[in-house]
Design a protein around this motif. Sequence first.
Motif, PDB file in Angstrom:
ATOM      1  N   THR A 100       0.845  -1.198   0.000  1.00  0.00           N
ATOM      2  CA  THR A 100       0.000   0.000   0.000  1.00  0.00           C
ATOM      3  C   THR A 100       0.877   1.245   0.000  1.00  0.00           C
ATOM      4  O   THR A 100       2.056   1.206   0.382  1.00  0.00           O
ATOM      5  CB  THR A 100      -0.909   0.024   1.243  1.00  0.00           C
ATOM      6  N   PRO A 101       0.307   2.404  -0.397  1.00  0.00           N
ATOM      7  CA  PRO A 101       1.075   3.659  -0.355  1.00  0.00           C
ATOM      8  C   PRO A 101       1.609   3.979   1.044  1.00  0.00           C
ATOM      9  O   PRO A 101       2.732   4.479   1.188  1.00  0.00           O
ATOM     10  CB  PRO A 101       0.064   4.704  -0.827  1.00  0.00           C
ATOM     11  N   ALA A 102       0.801   3.685   2.065  1.00  0.00           N
ATOM     12  CA  ALA A 102       1.241   3.955   3.444  1.00  0.00           C
ATOM     13  C   ALA A 102       2.452   3.110   3.802  1.00  0.00           C
ATOM     14  O   ALA A 102       3.427   3.607   4.402  1.00  0.00           O
ATOM     15  CB  ALA A 102       0.099   3.689   4.416  1.00  0.00           C
TER      16      ALA A 102
ATOM     17  N   LEU B 164       5.530   4.322   2.066  1.00  0.00           N
ATOM     18  CA  LEU B 164       6.050   5.537   2.694  1.00  0.00           C
ATOM     19  C   LEU B 164       6.830   5.187   3.967  1.00  0.00           C
ATOM     20  O   LEU B 164       7.892   5.758   4.235  1.00  0.00           O
ATOM     21  CB  LEU B 164       4.892   6.481   3.021  1.00  0.00           C
ATOM     22  N   GLU B 165       6.285   4.234   4.743  1.00  0.00           N
ATOM     23  CA  GLU B 165       6.954   3.829   5.980  1.00  0.00           C
ATOM     24  C   GLU B 165       8.293   3.164   5.708  1.00  0.00           C
ATOM     25  O   GLU B 165       9.193   3.206   6.554  1.00  0.00           O
ATOM     26  CB  GLU B 165       6.059   2.863   6.765  1.00  0.00           C
ATOM     27  N   ASN B 166       8.461   2.558   4.569  1.00  0.00           N
ATOM     28  CA  ASN B 166       9.697   1.860   4.234  1.00  0.00           C
ATOM     29  C   ASN B 166      10.546   2.613   3.212  1.00  0.00           C
ATOM     30  O   ASN B 166      11.439   2.037   2.596  1.00  0.00           O
ATOM     31  CB  ASN B 166       9.366   0.457   3.697  1.00  0.00           C
ATOM     32  N   SER B 167      10.262   3.905   3.063  1.00  0.00           N
ATOM     33  CA  SER B 167      11.005   4.723   2.104  1.00  0.00           C
ATOM     34  C   SER B 167      12.269   5.285   2.746  1.00  0.00           C
ATOM     35  O   SER B 167      12.218   5.950   3.786  1.00  0.00           O
ATOM     36  CB  SER B 167      10.135   5.874   1.599  1.00  0.00           C
ATOM     37  N   GLN B 168      13.403   5.043   2.128  1.00  0.00           N
ATOM     38  CA  GLN B 168      14.651   5.607   2.624  1.00  0.00           C
ATOM     39  C   GLN B 168      14.728   7.106   2.350  1.00  0.00           C
ATOM     40  O   GLN B 168      15.444   7.829   3.053  1.00  0.00           O
ATOM     41  CB  GLN B 168      15.836   4.893   1.974  1.00  0.00           C
ATOM     42  N   TRP B 169      14.002   7.559   1.333  1.00  0.00           N
ATOM     43  CA  TRP B 169      14.031   8.973   1.004  1.00  0.00           C
ATOM     44  C   TRP B 169      13.440   9.830   2.119  1.00  0.00           C
ATOM     45  O   TRP B 169      13.921  10.938   2.389  1.00  0.00           O
ATOM     46  CB  TRP B 169      13.290   9.234  -0.309  1.00  0.00           C
TER      47      TRP B 169
END
Length: 442
Positions: free
Chosen positions: A237-239, A242-247
Amino acid sequence: MKAVTSFFDRMVQRYLPDAFLFAIILTIVVYVMGVLFTDSGPVQMIEHWGTGFWDLLAFAMQMSLVVVTGYILASTPVVKRILERISSLAKTPAQAVMLVTFVALIACLINYGFGLVVGALFAIHVARRVPTVDYRILIASAYSGMLVWHGGFSGSVPLTIATPGHFLEESIGQIPIAETLFSPVNIFIVLFLVITLPFFNRYLLKSTDSLQNNQAVTWNIPEEDDPESAATINATTPAEKLENSQWVSLIIGVMGLAFIVYHFVLNGFDLNINIVNFIFLFLGILLHRTPRRFLDAVGRGVKNAGGIIIQFPFYAGIMGMMVASGLSAQISNWFVSFSTEATLPFFSFISAGLVNIFVPSGGGQWAVQGPIMMDAAMNIGADTAITAMAVAWGDAWTNMIQPFWALPALAIAGLKIRDIMGFCVMILFFSFIPMAIGFLFF
């Protein structure tokens, strides 16, 4: 040595209650002392206690963040790999104890919050490498690093009196750290403990044979956390993405580092509690790489702050009774009454050690004793900088027998205060030697 260490270990195992009950007992003791030895009556002492109970909420939050952010940083893959490599230097129980002591001392000189957490985590790494070592003495050795914190770069007293606008500036001015942290007496005490304490703790290790009756002991060493566990999550999912985004971590982490650089450019080497927490927090965000891993570390670290969160108000209440009733002033003034220009630093150290048992907060204790000791120093011609450092070292000294600051290390290690206190009493006696020499003869 075995007999004395064994005696103190048996006494604390049998009679020392949990750290929370210790705080309650201290509350009752101070209440009774206030009623008996001051002008405050029973109702007034209750009022002092309740009024002061919530006075240190901001400081309690700072201390909780020291523990949590210190754990977050120490549990990052990079820092854990460093700890594992250093722990591999220990091959025998004696080497394990000496190595843990030295690392804890150096870490606490840098920052006491980081030192508390790193010392305990490093002790666990070493215990896994050398499973035959007495785990209790290993954790006591990690905690013994707290002896030097007030002589290091996070010492609240020397940093406070070096800060423009501190509450005693009108009477003593600003005292630079060159006259406190880099004074001959402070350098002597720090070097003495860094060089000799690892050997003393190694010597204490020999006493554990008799304490354990030569029987094999299996210690419940906490299992290793896996900071990479969040990497196995398949973000759909998008959420979750986002939670696993290094950026996300990179952007906010760079913003944090930018402010840290700005702070030091603008203020010089101003290493206060807030900036230390800020550094730990944003380095933790960057080194954990994703918000999910960071939040998992937060969840593990928060449980280590539970004792501080619930007990700090009780100590704030104790401090409220000590200050409002005049009890702390009576103790300090009694020592001042027979001090001379030469002996005031030594007796300031002793009185601070006594007061610290009831007010285990460096900043809080300085607020109580600072005005009295600085006024006495100026009146009899004693060195104000050295007297201030005497109060600071007295605060650090009796932390060995005051359970409050051991709580984070014990929570990480999975031990009770009675497991290490017998050894801490011996460390208290030993550390008195360089401190007494420093304040009597320098």
